[in-house]
Every structure is written in C-alpha cells, then in structure tokens.
Design a protein around this motif. Sequence first.
Motif, PDB file in Angstrom:
ATOM      1  N   VAL A  12       2.552   2.398   8.614  1.00 50.57           N
ATOM      2  CA  VAL A  12       2.686   1.947   7.553  1.00 50.57           C
ATOM      3  C   VAL A  12       1.693   2.053   6.592  1.00 50.57           C
ATOM      4  O   VAL A  12       0.488   1.551   7.030  1.00 50.57           O
ATOM      5  N   HIS A  13       1.615   2.559   5.451  1.00 46.22           N
ATOM      6  CA  HIS A  13       0.406   2.660   4.591  1.00 46.22           C
ATOM      7  C   HIS A  13       0.369   1.098   3.624  1.00 46.22           C
ATOM      8  O   HIS A  13       1.585   0.810   3.883  1.00 46.22           O
ATOM      9  N   LEU A  14      -0.837   0.813   3.514  1.00 45.34           N
ATOM     10  CA  LEU A  14      -0.812  -0.287   2.683  1.00 45.34           C
ATOM     11  C   LEU A  14      -0.286  -0.008   1.325  1.00 45.34           C
ATOM     12  O   LEU A  14      -0.384   0.974   0.581  1.00 45.34           O
ATOM     13  N   GLN A  15       0.470  -1.157   0.743  1.00 48.79           N
ATOM     14  CA  GLN A  15       1.077  -1.240  -0.547  1.00 48.79           C
ATOM     15  C   GLN A  15      -0.021  -1.886  -1.464  1.00 48.79           C
ATOM     16  O   GLN A  15      -0.778  -2.922  -0.995  1.00 48.79           O
ATOM     17  N   ARG A  16       0.409  -1.730  -2.782  1.00 47.85           N
ATOM     18  CA  ARG A  16      -0.403  -2.598  -3.628  1.00 47.85           C
ATOM     19  C   ARG A  16       0.532  -3.796  -4.151  1.00 47.85           C
ATOM     20  O   ARG A  16       1.636  -3.332  -4.263  1.00 47.85           O
ATOM     21  N   PHE A  17      -0.139  -4.956  -4.334  1.00 49.93           N
ATOM     22  CA  PHE A  17       0.569  -5.882  -4.662  1.00 49.93           C
ATOM     23  C   PHE A  17      -0.436  -6.702  -5.747  1.00 49.93           C
ATOM     24  O   PHE A  17      -1.328  -6.779  -5.794  1.00 49.93           O
ATOM     25  N   THR A  18       0.420  -7.381  -6.605  1.00 48.53           N
ATOM     26  CA  THR A  18      -0.400  -8.204  -7.576  1.00 48.53           C
ATOM     27  C   THR A  18       0.265  -9.645  -7.431  1.00 48.53           C
ATOM     28  O   THR A  18       1.523  -9.567  -7.487  1.00 48.53           O
TER      29      THR A  18
END
Length: 140
Positions: A12-18
């Motif tokens: 799985v690729h890293l996802q962007r989170f805020t």
Amino acid sequence: YLLTAVRQLSGVHLQRFTLFVHGRRLRVRASEVAVVNASTIGFQALRWSPDIKVDDGQLELCILRAVTVVDLVRVFVHALLGRQRFEPALRIIPITGGVTIVARRDMPIQADGDIIGCSPVHVVLVRQALHVIVPPLTHS
C-alpha cells in the motif's frame, strides 16, 4: 485488522492526512491512522504500545508508516517485544480531547473492524461515559 495487514503486505502507498489535534494542524503521510483507547491489536500479545491504558482518561492517535513487508515485519516484531517506542514507523500521540482526521481522498472509516462511514472523521473522548460493573475482589 487482518484485512489491513494483507493490504500492507501488498505494498500500500502512503496516504496524505491532515490531523487537527490539540488546536494544531499536523500533516502526515501514513499507511494507517488509528485512534485507540485500548492497547491490543486483535490479540493480547500484539499491542500498539504497552503504555496505552483503557482507563487513563485519554485516547491515543497512532500513525503508522509501513509501506514494505520489511517495515510491517519490523513493526510487528517491535510490538511483540513491547519496544514500540523504538519503532520509527510508528508514532503515538496522546489525546486528551478530540481529533479530526481528514484524508486527501475519501477513505472508509472503521470502528472495531466495521466500516462506519467515510473520512473525514472527528473523534472525541467522552470521559466516564461507560459504566462497568465488576464483582468485588475475593481474597482466598
């Protein structure tokens, strides 16, 4: 938990989170973001951290950055040995109020393994909301 592990093994690729926590905005790239109140992950020997207590009046925000099988195995071994604080792919932030998690793209949200909706999600700690009745200790 098993589905998440299988996804991790498939790269799985890293996802962007805020993340909005304690009045601050934190931007992270992660394979998983979890808000937990108990330390165990599926079974007793596997824990997010030995320091997480169900009755300490706080939640923990767990940010996992495991992309490869090697990352996942390393996190797993550190968790089994109780050495999570030495694992660079795992960051744990204590939360005394609430947290809002916003994903760059809509993602399913799970609670105890069940899908309950899509991101964003706001989690708030409600102190003393659960009343537990236990029998008195008997001394023998």
